[in-house]
Scaffold this active site. Structure first.
Site, PDB file in Angstrom:
ATOM      1  N   LYS A 274     103.324  41.312  34.929  1.00  0.00           N
ATOM      2  CA  LYS A 274     103.378  39.541  36.019  1.00  0.00           C
ATOM      3  C   LYS A 274     102.570  38.034  34.998  1.00  0.00           C
ATOM      4  O   LYS A 274     103.439  36.922  35.264  1.00  0.00           O
ATOM      5  CB  LYS A 274     102.638  39.638  37.201  1.00  0.00           C
ATOM      6  N   ILE A 276     101.613  38.162  31.849  1.00  0.00           N
ATOM      7  CA  ILE A 276     102.346  37.654  30.645  1.00  0.00           C
ATOM      8  C   ILE A 276     104.131  37.479  31.122  1.00  0.00           C
ATOM      9  O   ILE A 276     104.521  36.430  30.350  1.00  0.00           O
ATOM     10  CB  ILE A 276     103.198  39.502  30.135  1.00  0.00           C
ATOM     11  N   ASN A 279     102.999  33.926  31.301  1.00  0.00           N
ATOM     12  CA  ASN A 279     102.600  32.654  30.476  1.00  0.00           C
ATOM     13  C   ASN A 279     103.668  32.922  28.909  1.00  0.00           C
ATOM     14  O   ASN A 279     103.613  32.385  28.260  1.00  0.00           O
ATOM     15  CB  ASN A 279     101.661  33.731  30.070  1.00  0.00           C
ATOM     16  N   GLU A 292     101.477  53.507  30.684  1.00  0.00           N
ATOM     17  CA  GLU A 292     100.897  54.348  31.293  1.00  0.00           C
ATOM     18  C   GLU A 292     100.283  54.475  32.533  1.00  0.00           C
ATOM     19  O   GLU A 292      99.228  54.109  32.214  1.00  0.00           O
ATOM     20  CB  GLU A 292     100.909  55.770  29.745  1.00  0.00           C
ATOM     21  N   CYS A 326      95.765  62.100  34.343  1.00  0.00           N
ATOM     22  CA  CYS A 326      96.615  61.187  35.061  1.00  0.00           C
ATOM     23  C   CYS A 326      97.970  62.147  35.575  1.00  0.00           C
ATOM     24  O   CYS A 326      98.872  62.420  36.947  1.00  0.00           O
ATOM     25  CB  CYS A 326      97.370  60.817  34.360  1.00  0.00           C
TER      26      CYS A 326
HETATM   27  P1  NAD Z   1      91.770  51.426  35.774  1.00  0.00           P
HETATM   28  O1  NAD Z   1      93.079  51.627  36.140  1.00  0.00           O
HETATM   29  O2  NAD Z   1      90.904  51.062  36.807  1.00  0.00           O
HETATM   30  O3  NAD Z   1      91.030  50.912  34.357  1.00  0.00           O
HETATM   31  C1  NAD Z   1      91.908  51.346  33.460  1.00  0.00           C
HETATM   32  C2  NAD Z   1      91.599  50.358  32.577  1.00  0.00           C
HETATM   33  O4  NAD Z   1      91.825  49.005  33.214  1.00  0.00           O
HETATM   34  C3  NAD Z   1      89.541  49.740  32.657  1.00  0.00           C
HETATM   35  O5  NAD Z   1      89.941  49.508  31.142  1.00  0.00           O
HETATM   36  C4  NAD Z   1      89.590  48.934  33.450  1.00  0.00           C
HETATM   37  O6  NAD Z   1      88.716  47.964  33.132  1.00  0.00           O
HETATM   38  C5  NAD Z   1      90.909  47.938  33.420  1.00  0.00           C
HETATM   39  N1  NAD Z   1      90.947  47.121  34.443  1.00  0.00           N
HETATM   40  C6  NAD Z   1      90.802  47.620  35.660  1.00  0.00           C
HETATM   41  N2  NAD Z   1      90.690  46.647  36.972  1.00  0.00           N
HETATM   42  C7  NAD Z   1      92.082  45.419  35.932  1.00  0.00           C
HETATM   43  C8  NAD Z   1      92.287  44.127  36.511  1.00  0.00           C
HETATM   44  N3  NAD Z   1      92.146  43.517  37.261  1.00  0.00           N
HETATM   45  N4  NAD Z   1      92.643  43.602  35.254  1.00  0.00           N
HETATM   46  C9  NAD Z   1      92.534  43.884  33.739  1.00  0.00           C
HETATM   47  N5  NAD Z   1      92.295  45.260  33.468  1.00  0.00           N
HETATM   48  C10 NAD Z   1      91.676  45.885  34.664  1.00  0.00           C
HETATM   49  O7  NAD Z   1      91.532  53.095  36.175  1.00  0.00           O
HETATM   50  P2  NAD Z   1      90.914  54.338  36.126  1.00  0.00           P
HETATM   51  O8  NAD Z   1      90.272  54.477  36.922  1.00  0.00           O
HETATM   52  O9  NAD Z   1      90.109  54.022  33.959  1.00  0.00           O
HETATM   53  O10 NAD Z   1      91.944  55.485  35.009  1.00  0.00           O
HETATM   54  C11 NAD Z   1      92.348  55.746  36.196  1.00  0.00           C
HETATM   55  C12 NAD Z   1      93.976  55.362  36.506  1.00  0.00           C
HETATM   56  O11 NAD Z   1      95.060  55.460  35.315  1.00  0.00           O
HETATM   57  C13 NAD Z   1      94.970  56.567  37.019  1.00  0.00           C
HETATM   58  O12 NAD Z   1      95.748  56.073  37.526  1.00  0.00           O
HETATM   59  C14 NAD Z   1      95.954  57.942  36.454  1.00  0.00           C
HETATM   60  O13 NAD Z   1      97.185  58.034  36.821  1.00  0.00           O
HETATM   61  C15 NAD Z   1      95.821  56.522  34.970  1.00  0.00           C
HETATM   62  N6  NAD Z   1      96.762  57.533  33.895  1.00  0.00           N
HETATM   63  C16 NAD Z   1      97.532  57.669  33.353  1.00  0.00           C
HETATM   64  C17 NAD Z   1      97.304  58.113  31.935  1.00  0.00           C
HETATM   65  C18 NAD Z   1      98.979  58.850  31.628  1.00  0.00           C
HETATM   66  O14 NAD Z   1      98.937  59.134  30.729  1.00  0.00           O
HETATM   67  N7  NAD Z   1     100.377  58.095  32.399  1.00  0.00           N
HETATM   68  C19 NAD Z   1      96.306  58.874  31.430  1.00  0.00           C
HETATM   69  C20 NAD Z   1      95.537  58.283  32.224  1.00  0.00           C
HETATM   70  C21 NAD Z   1      95.373  58.172  33.284  1.00  0.00           C
END
Ligand code: NAD
Length: 542
Positions: A274, A276, A279, A292, A326
């Site tokens: 959103k 992106i 902007n 992912e 995940c």
């Molecule tokens: P998360 O979304 O909380 O955090 C991921 C990253 O995003 C971190 O660096 C965090 O600081 C940043 N972030 C968090 N909130 C943000 C915001 N509002 N704005 C900008 N950046 C923000 O996820 P997590 O708890 O670190 O990881 C778990 C999640 O990741 C699960 O949903 C899991 O399914 C997913 N995951 C997916 C894969 C895949 O390949 N599909 C692999 C690993 C993890």
């Protein structure tokens, strides 16, 4: 300079066993003791320079949350701008460097990790992210090594893809780096994803600003040190822990923002998309958006399957790394005719899983990552205990007195749309739904329609016609689909990883498809003898 180099043929890094008496076990245990005894000061790294802002965040062990192992400095808006400047400043030289020099840096990272740095990164991953020795080994050591060895090979394949040329003309494809910088935002749950998100675009000539997860800072800092040790020039990857919202705001309003390489939750990725969009007029190019995200990964069992492999797939697929993959199995569909045979052994095995500190190698499960995760998972379990639509048949104990421990939990849902059949819980919680044997067709529809995600899934069946049919019906339900196996444990080069729908852009981490997102092709046509007459033969008079 004058040669067309071939990269070393990649093979998957062999996994060490860490069995009692093995040299790797002794080395890892010594390294764990060493790291547990210190508090590492984690700086920002911008343009190769260590920066300490004094605004620090305590990194603790999830399984012993009173124990601080690192203190990390947080970036503010000024540091984010400096990181962007350092990245864009490094772009010209790095993007024009010969590709074999670039990939050599990452091949060296792989060799350092395969050898002298293996124990250090595994130990940091164990202590900081609460992984047992085996889970750390397959992530921090083996997967990073595989990402970069296979990545080098895929880069060579991409650069070798060249167009046809007609007589008198030489057509060439040049795979340019993106114009600008890539923003890498990594999750806590895999150290390898932290290395891959900025590393793979860099292999293809890009520069990046990397915002690691606050819950993986120690291991991610050591990854950054590895990049440096392998000879990555300053500024190519800039490491800036910080408030995610604030960092993102600065990054995504910069005209040189050229792409996002993200792994994490679905809601965060949607918010990026959103921003992106809002902007879009500011950027020099349309940014590449690669993410992912979440999953609600299934195991669907047909009455023709055997119960014993289903039990093991549930136990390993749901509870390894506390269900914080995940790909972790988190909903299963069991035929009534099998439930009687499966239930007892499944409860018994789940209850027997040992839980505790990662330094005690006899523990199969460890702690969940932090207080926020603990509270969220506990909330789902408490609700299930109180619900008429669910029954907790094993586990359900939550104890945060020393570490964030949640015992492996199985819920039986009385309705297929019970909340833990649909939501991503991201913890050691499996929800089962027992279906009447004659409703397999309806069950497949439920599997497909119950959640917004489509990441991984498994079917268990013996009858070949059933396997074929379920594979077809569930065509869009999972990007990684398993037949008679658990839905976790994808290996680089073997099962390229990613899903669609709410689970991401399915650009398949660890494959050539992902690398393609980090280049922008230029087609070059060279004519050897240029025409000097504008006319064509058809213009002649009859
Ligand atoms: P998360 O979304 O909380 O955090 C991921 C990253 O995003 C971190 O660096 C965090 O600081 C940043 N972030 C968090 N909130 C943000 C915001 N509002 N704005 C900008 N950046 C923000 O996820 P997590 O708890 O670190 O990881 C778990 C999640 O990741 C699960 O949903 C899991 O399914 C997913 N995951 C997916 C894969 C895949 O390949 N599909 C692999 C690993 C993890």
């Amino acid at each position: 300079m004058n040669g067309i180099p071939a990269t070393p043929s990649p093979i998957n890094e062999p996994i060490f066993s860490y069995a009692p008496g093995s040299p790797e076990r002794a080395e890892l245990q010594a390294e764990l003791a060493r790291q547990a005894d210190q508090v590492v000061d984690v700086p920002l790294i911008i343009g190769g320079e260590e920066i300490r802002t004094g605004n620090t965040f305590d990194v603790v062990m999830p399984h012993d949350h009173g124990h601080v192992i690192a203190r990390a400095h947080m970036a503010g808006p000024d540091e984010v701008r400096r990181a962007i400047d350092a990245a864009t400043g490094a772009h010209q030289e790095w993007s024009m460097m010969r590709w074999e020099d670039r990939v050599a840096v990452f091949l060296k990272v792989a060799d350092l990790l395969a050898g002298p740095r293996r124990a250090k990164l595994n130990a940091a991953t164990m202590l900081g992210q609460s992984k047992n020795a085996f889970q750390a080994e397959i992530d921090a050591a083996c997967e990073i090594i595989d990402f970069f060895r296979f990545g080098a090979h895929f880069a060579e394949t991409i650069y070798g893809k060249q167009p046809l040329s007609e007589p008198g003309v030489w057509n060439r494809a040049e795979y340019r780096a993106l114009e600008g910088f890539v923003y890498a935002v990594s999750p806590f749950n895999f150290t390898a994803i932290g290395a891959n998100l900025p590393g793979t675009p860099a292999m293809m000539g890009n520069v990046s600003v990397w915002k690691p997860s606050h819950a993986a800072l120690l291991s991610n800092y050591y990854v950054m040190q590895l990049f440096d040790e392998a000879g990555l020039p300053p500024g190519v990857i800039n490491f800036i822990p910080g408030d995610p919202v604030e960092v993102t705001k600065v990054v995504m309003s910069d005209p040189n923002f050229a792409g996002i390489h993200f792994t994490g939750s679905t809601a965060v990725f949607r918010s990026f998309w959103k921003t992106i969009g809002d902007n879009i007029g500011k950027y020099r190019s349309y940014p590449r958006i690669v993410g992912e995200t979440g999953g609600k990964d299934f195991i669907a069992v047909h009455p023709s399957a055997d119960a014993a492999p289903v039990k093991t797939a549930i136990v390993r697929g749901s509870f390894e790394y506390q269900g914080q993959k995940c790909s972790a199995a988190s909903r299963a569909y069991i035929p009534e005719s099998m439930w009687g045979e499966l239930k007892g052994p499944l409860i018994e095995e789940t209850a027997s899983l040992s839980m505790g500190d990662v330094r005690d190698f006899s523990n199969f499960v460890n702690a969940v990552i932090d207080r926020k995760a603990f509270d969220k998972i506990k909330g789902y379990i408490e609700d299930a205990k109180a619900s008429e639509d669910a029954e907790v048949i094993v586990g359900g104990d939550c104890d945060d007195s020393v570490g964030y421990f949640i015992s492996p939990t199985i819920i039986v849902a009385k309705r297929p749309d019970y909340v833990t059949m649909c939501d991503e819980v991201f913890g050691p919680v499996m929800t089962l739904y027992v279906y009447p044997d004659d409703e397999w067709e309806e069950t497949l529809k439920l599997v497909d329609a119950t959640s917004e995600y489509a990441l991984t899934g498994a079917i268990f069946a013996k009858d070949r016609r059933v396997i074929r049919h379920a594979t077809d019906v569930l065509c869009q339900s999972a990007g990684n689909f398993y037949i008679n196996d658990k839905p976790t444990g994808a290996v680089v080069g073997q099962q390229p990883f990613g899903g669609a729908r709410g689970s991401g852009t399915n650009d398949k981490a660890g494959s050539m498809f992902n690398l393609m997102r980090w280049v922008s092709a230029r087609s070059i046509k060279e004519t050897f003898v240029s025409p000097t007459d504008y006319t064509y033969p058809f213009l002649g008079k009859d």
